[in-house]
Design an enzyme around this catalytic site. Structure first.
Site, PDB file in Angstrom:
ATOM      1  N   GLY A 139       3.106   4.119  51.060  1.00 29.61           N
ATOM      2  CA  GLY A 139       2.739   2.713  51.572  1.00 29.61           C
ATOM      3  C   GLY A 139       3.707   1.535  50.949  1.00 29.61           C
ATOM      4  O   GLY A 139       4.634   1.842  50.185  1.00 29.61           O
ATOM      5  N   GLY A 185       3.224  -2.500  49.363  1.00 28.81           N
ATOM      6  CA  GLY A 185       2.495  -3.682  49.351  1.00 28.81           C
ATOM      7  C   GLY A 185       3.345  -5.016  49.020  1.00 28.81           C
ATOM      8  O   GLY A 185       4.322  -4.956  49.267  1.00 28.81           O
ATOM      9  N   GLY A 186       3.093  -5.732  48.453  1.00 26.59           N
ATOM     10  CA  GLY A 186       3.516  -7.232  47.965  1.00 26.59           C
ATOM     11  C   GLY A 186       4.770  -6.860  47.155  1.00 26.59           C
ATOM     12  O   GLY A 186       5.635  -7.728  47.231  1.00 26.59           O
ATOM     13  N   PHE A 187       4.654  -6.083  46.258  1.00 24.27           N
ATOM     14  CA  PHE A 187       5.605  -5.741  45.259  1.00 24.27           C
ATOM     15  C   PHE A 187       6.705  -4.958  45.760  1.00 24.27           C
ATOM     16  O   PHE A 187       8.088  -4.988  45.589  1.00 24.27           O
ATOM     17  CB  PHE A 187       5.006  -5.005  44.031  1.00 24.27           C
ATOM     18  CG  PHE A 187       4.583  -5.652  43.006  1.00 24.27           C
ATOM     19  CD1 PHE A 187       5.226  -6.785  42.481  1.00 24.27           C
ATOM     20  CD2 PHE A 187       3.362  -5.528  42.525  1.00 24.27           C
ATOM     21  CE1 PHE A 187       4.633  -7.862  41.700  1.00 24.27           C
ATOM     22  CE2 PHE A 187       2.645  -6.199  41.360  1.00 24.27           C
ATOM     23  CZ  PHE A 187       3.438  -7.441  40.974  1.00 24.27           C
ATOM     24  N   GLY A 188       6.495  -3.973  46.911  1.00 19.82           N
ATOM     25  CA  GLY A 188       7.579  -3.290  47.291  1.00 19.82           C
ATOM     26  C   GLY A 188       6.891  -1.911  47.612  1.00 19.82           C
ATOM     27  O   GLY A 188       5.823  -1.663  47.710  1.00 19.82           O
ATOM     28  N   PRO A 189       7.571  -0.841  47.765  1.00 20.96           N
ATOM     29  CA  PRO A 189       7.248   0.401  48.541  1.00 20.96           C
ATOM     30  C   PRO A 189       6.405   1.278  47.205  1.00 20.96           C
ATOM     31  O   PRO A 189       7.032   1.090  46.037  1.00 20.96           O
ATOM     32  CB  PRO A 189       8.503   1.083  48.970  1.00 20.96           C
ATOM     33  CG  PRO A 189       9.702   0.543  48.405  1.00 20.96           C
ATOM     34  CD  PRO A 189       9.107  -0.811  47.993  1.00 20.96           C
ATOM     35  N   VAL A 190       5.699   2.436  47.759  1.00 18.97           N
ATOM     36  CA  VAL A 190       4.971   3.075  46.738  1.00 18.97           C
ATOM     37  C   VAL A 190       5.412   4.605  46.883  1.00 18.97           C
ATOM     38  O   VAL A 190       5.135   4.922  48.188  1.00 18.97           O
ATOM     39  CB  VAL A 190       3.613   2.890  46.309  1.00 18.97           C
ATOM     40  CG1 VAL A 190       2.873   4.045  45.496  1.00 18.97           C
ATOM     41  CG2 VAL A 190       3.446   1.411  46.001  1.00 18.97           C
ATOM     42  N   LYS A 250       5.729   2.959  41.937  1.00 17.14           N
ATOM     43  CA  LYS A 250       5.836   1.671  42.284  1.00 17.14           C
ATOM     44  C   LYS A 250       7.124   1.016  41.986  1.00 17.14           C
ATOM     45  O   LYS A 250       7.498   0.839  40.809  1.00 17.14           O
ATOM     46  CB  LYS A 250       4.741   0.537  41.681  1.00 17.14           C
ATOM     47  CG  LYS A 250       4.896  -0.935  42.592  1.00 17.14           C
ATOM     48  CD  LYS A 250       4.021  -1.494  41.603  1.00 17.14           C
ATOM     49  CE  LYS A 250       2.421  -1.356  41.553  1.00 17.14           C
ATOM     50  NZ  LYS A 250       1.547  -2.494  41.282  1.00 17.14           N
ATOM     51  N   ASP A 269      -7.597  -9.930  41.658  1.00 16.73           N
ATOM     52  CA  ASP A 269      -7.261  -9.439  42.702  1.00 16.73           C
ATOM     53  C   ASP A 269      -8.227  -8.250  43.103  1.00 16.73           C
ATOM     54  O   ASP A 269      -7.467  -7.122  43.586  1.00 16.73           O
ATOM     55  CB  ASP A 269      -5.845  -9.195  43.088  1.00 16.73           C
ATOM     56  CG  ASP A 269      -5.559  -9.067  44.485  1.00 16.73           C
ATOM     57  OD1 ASP A 269      -6.159  -9.660  45.253  1.00 16.73           O
ATOM     58  OD2 ASP A 269      -4.507  -8.413  44.881  1.00 16.73           O
TER      59      ASP A 269
END
Length: 805
Positions: free
Chosen positions: A494, A496-501, A515, A612
């Site tokens: 998936g 998210g805000g940081f980048g792909p995992v 991550k 969060d």
């Protein structure tokens, strides 16, 4: 009535006959006819089993019910008339077997002789005039109805209180009766099934109950292990549903830890008092403890002293004394007016083991073994202070430990420093680490030394072996790339805000989640370093474990343990694996998240605010245990700092507390608010900001409306209909509404929330109006009003998205 015959109640609810309990032996028993499990609720001859086909039940010439097999006559009833004429035995629809004469006078009833099952209409209490006691007693084992070890009864010397006994030993108490329930059983006051009553006059005192709906089938039993359990039959699933049980917590059982040991509800564990050691060296501290040094009971330099223990629940003890006390056996009764006198009376009595004193002038003393002491949270208003008597040498032992500790700490620190220095130098020479990464390595040495010192100082008898902590692992880019198949799309979990995992596998076969910080990410190296430094310090089973990082070739990568069941939101708001999120699993997830937050707020080295907390940041392991993830936005508070302010509002819409969203003010109460929202989502299966209702309220507002209208049960996820414990469900909703109150000061702390969730004895305040309860759903519009949002996080490791205010 012969062995092949049965007597049935008028509505076919119960039947009386000769039944087997698992062996070939026969017992005259009443059992439930209207459920497939045919549960036995009463046995006439529990202490004498019969066998063969010639056994009959009859009324003898004395007018008593008897069991006869040709050789033995067993009398079931007693006190009947001298003649058996015009007598009849009837099994009532209540499950009560009654013996009457021709004029319908009641001569005898089975309800006066309960066994392990408490049916509606039965009594639990005593008769002051006749001495008759109505009590429940457990079976000897699952197949033998003979009297077991446990008894549930009311004690005339204790006002309207039900006690669980093992012989003469008190194991548990219900607390006093307070109208519609007992003080230590709040679940009794939060139900719509049972109508509990207490009756008392000059003749008798007893507890009883009835059903608001007579069609409901219920069982109240004391089982062979000594647990009191209430069940309701679910017709749809054809099984018994657990409603509540007591004692619920390990510490609720009196003397659960043995003598001179304190029980902790948070960890369900026992711990010896300082100055004591376990009686069973191999079996741990559950078997009790004994003194390191015997008390001197003398004067001068060898005079004994006391160990102060705060925030405790006082032990139940028959040797406890309160004012007025007879300080001198041959002297008058006197009132102890100060703490010093109270202390001296215990100090000068060789049998006194502990004392406590309060400002109202009550001096309490305990003699012999200290049993049933319980550790409470610092905020628990019921906590008290107790002083345990210790020998002088035992009290002074700690000051000598550091004389030994200093050289041992040096022996640990110097080799560790040399190893890290050499490893850092080697990595720098190879170009695999930069100066910004050195603090991660050096910090771990600090952690190791702190841990070693703490472990040493916590022991009075021996130095515990230092655990083998290694420096924080740094992965090279080549190994991470190989583990993820060169960051292939097939391995992508998936984004998210940081980048792909990505999912990966190390050479040793261990599965990992990787991550990878995107170069275009709005959250950069500072957030990654923040998460690395924070999570490296944290050790808790409900927090995701960081395995290492990669900081070379311009890459910023974090490596985590892999969570095979991904994130909680995929189960709550997705369409797959619905069967895995049953009520028991949700309870485990709720309690696990609460424990993780409690650790962050109170028990980690620094107070940590997550900022969060949301369903996509709760990861689930292979056994569906929750782990809080994503500490990129987390903040640390040192010392006594409780809150902070920021101009940069980050987090996720729908989980933000009002003071944070509007003013940038965050504290532990901000996380408590997020937890309350998450709790509502878990019990309802609905997303707060994606909830669609005819009045266009968000989930918080909908929950508040239902609660105000006494319809809180309607919030339940329909998938849980045949599984849920309704008192527990209502309690969870109650706690959630306390957490989402508009004013931060009104919200509980996590140290208060955890016992609210896990301890049914904790009394809950009425919640004030919830925040945002009048806010319209942010995603609700005319094009979407007929469906729930279809998006959810599919990440194994999810990260938070910064949302506009």
């Amino acid at each position: 009535m012969a062995t092949s015959e049965q007597l049935t109640s008028s509505g076919n609810t119960f039947e009386l006959g000769f039944f087997s309990t698992g062996s070939t032996d026969l017992y005259l028993a009443i059992r439930m006819k209207n459920v497939p499990t045919k549960d036995i609720v009463w046995v006439a001859n529990r202490d004498l089993a019969f066998s063969g086909s010639s056994v009959i039940l009859t009324i003898n010439g004395d007018g008593n019910l008897v069991i006869v097999d040709g050789r033995t006559t067993y009398r079931v009833s007693d006190g009947g008339p001298s003649s058996s004429q015009n007598l009849s035995a009837t099994l009532l629809e209540s499950g009560n077997l009654v013996l009457r004469n021709g004029s319908s006078d009641l001569l005898w009833q089975s309800f006066d002789y309960p066994l392990n099952t408490f049916l509606p209409g039965m009594k639990l209490g005593y008769n002051n005039k006749t001495g008759k006691v109505w009590s429940l007693t457990s079976w000897l084992d699952q197949q033998d109805p003979n009297k077991g070890d446990y008894e549930l009864k009311m004690d005339p010397s204790k006002s309207n209180e039900v006690l669980l006994m093992r012989g003469t030993e008190i194991l548990w108490s219900s607390g006093a009766w307070i109208g519609k329930g007992f003080t230590l059983m709040p679940e009794m006051r939060l139900n719509y099934i049972f109508n509990y009553t207490m009756y008392s006059d000059e003749n008798e005192t007893y507890f009883s109950y009835s059903l608001y709906n007579s069609s409901i089938i219920t069982r109240f039993i004391i089982d062979v292990s000594g647990y009191i359990r209430e069940f309701v039959w679910l017709e749809n699933s054809q099984q018994w549903a657990y409603i509540w049980s007591q004692p619920r917590q390990f510490c609720d059982t009196y003397n659960s830890c043995g003598p001179f040991s304190i029980c902790s509800k948070d960890t369900t564990s026992c711990r010896c008092f300082r100055g004591f050691y376990p009686l069973d060296r191999q079996g741990g501290q559950h078997g009790g403890c004994m003194r390191n040094m015997p008390i001197k009971c003398g004067n001068g330099d060898n005079k004994d002293g006391f160990l102060r223990m705060e925030n405790v629940k006082y032990p139940l003890s028959l040797t406890q004394q309160t004012n007025p006390l007879n300080l001198f056996p041959s002297g008058p009764q006197v009132l102890i007016s100060d703490a010093t006198t109270c202390q001296d009376t215990c100090l000068n009595n060789c049998s006194c083991s502990a004392y406590a004193y309060n400002t109202s002038g009550h001096c309490l003393r305990w003699y012999g073994d200290i049993l049933g002491l319980e550790q409470l949270s610092a905020k628990d208003p019921n906590g008290g202070t107790i002083f345990i008597k210790l020998a002088a040498s035992g009290r002074g032992a700690n000051k000598y430990l550091w004389i030994i500790a200093i050289p041992i700490v040096l022996l640990v620190f110097l080799p560790a420093s040399i190893i890290v220095f050499r490893r850092t130098k080697s990595l720098k020479n190879q170009g695999e680490i930069d100066d910004k990464s050195q603090d991660i390595l050096l910090f771990d040495v600090e952690m190791s030394i702190t841990t070693s010192s703490r472990e040493f100082s916590g022991s009075e008898n021996s130095v515990k072996q230092k655990r083998k902590d290694t420096a924080f692992p740094l992965f090279n880019f080549a190994s991470v790339s190989a583990a993820t198949n060169n960051f292939s799309s097939e391995n992508k979990l998936g984004e998210g805000g940081f980048g792909p995992v990505y999912k990966g596998k190390l050479l040793n076969g261990q599965e990992i989640a990787v991550k990878r910080l995107s170069k275009q990410s709005r959250q950069g190296l500072e957030e990654l370093k923040n998460e690395t430094m924070l999570i490296a310090k944290l050790q808790h089973r409900n927090l995701v474990r960081l395995l290492g990082c990669c900081l070379e070739q311009g890459e910023n990568i974090l490596i985590y343990e892999f969570m095979p069941n991904k994130s909680l939101d995929s189960f709550l708001f997705g369409s797959h694996n619905e069967g895995l999120l049953d009520w028991g699993t949700r309870v485990r997830i709720i309690e696990g998240i609460a424990q993780g937050l409690l650790y962050l707020h109170q028990y980690s080295r620094l107070r940590i605010i997550h900022r969060d907390l949301k369903a996509s940041n709760i990861l689930l392991d292979s056994e569906m245990n929750p782990k809080i993830s994503d500490f990129g936005l987390a903040r640390m508070f040192g010392g006594d700092k409780l809150q902070a302010n920021t101009n940069r509002i980050v987090g996720t819409f729908g989980y933000m507390s009002p003071e944070y969203a509007m003013e940038g003010l965050f504290s532990v109460k901000s996380d408590v608010f997020s937890f309350g929202v998450l709790l509502l989502e878990i019990v309802s299966g609905k997303k707060n900001t994606g909830f669609y209702h005819s009045s266009s309220l968000n989930l918080i507002g909908h929950a508040w409306e239902l609660w105000e209208g006494d319809r809180g049960v309607e919030l339940m996820d329909p998938k849980l209909e045949d599984q849920v414990s309704y008192p527990m469900l209502l309690r969870y909703i109650h706690v959630a509404l306390l957490c989402v109150q508009e004013t931060a000061a009104d919200r509980p702390t996590m140290s208060e929330v955890v016992p609210m969730l896990t301890n049914e004895h904790t009394v809950l305040n009425s919640p004030k109006k919830a925040a945002f309860c009048n806010a319209r759903s942010a995603t609700n519009n005319s094009n979407q009003s007929s469906s729930k949002p279809a998006t959810f996080s599919a990440n194994s490791i999810t990260v938070s998205l910064m949302e506009p205010r």
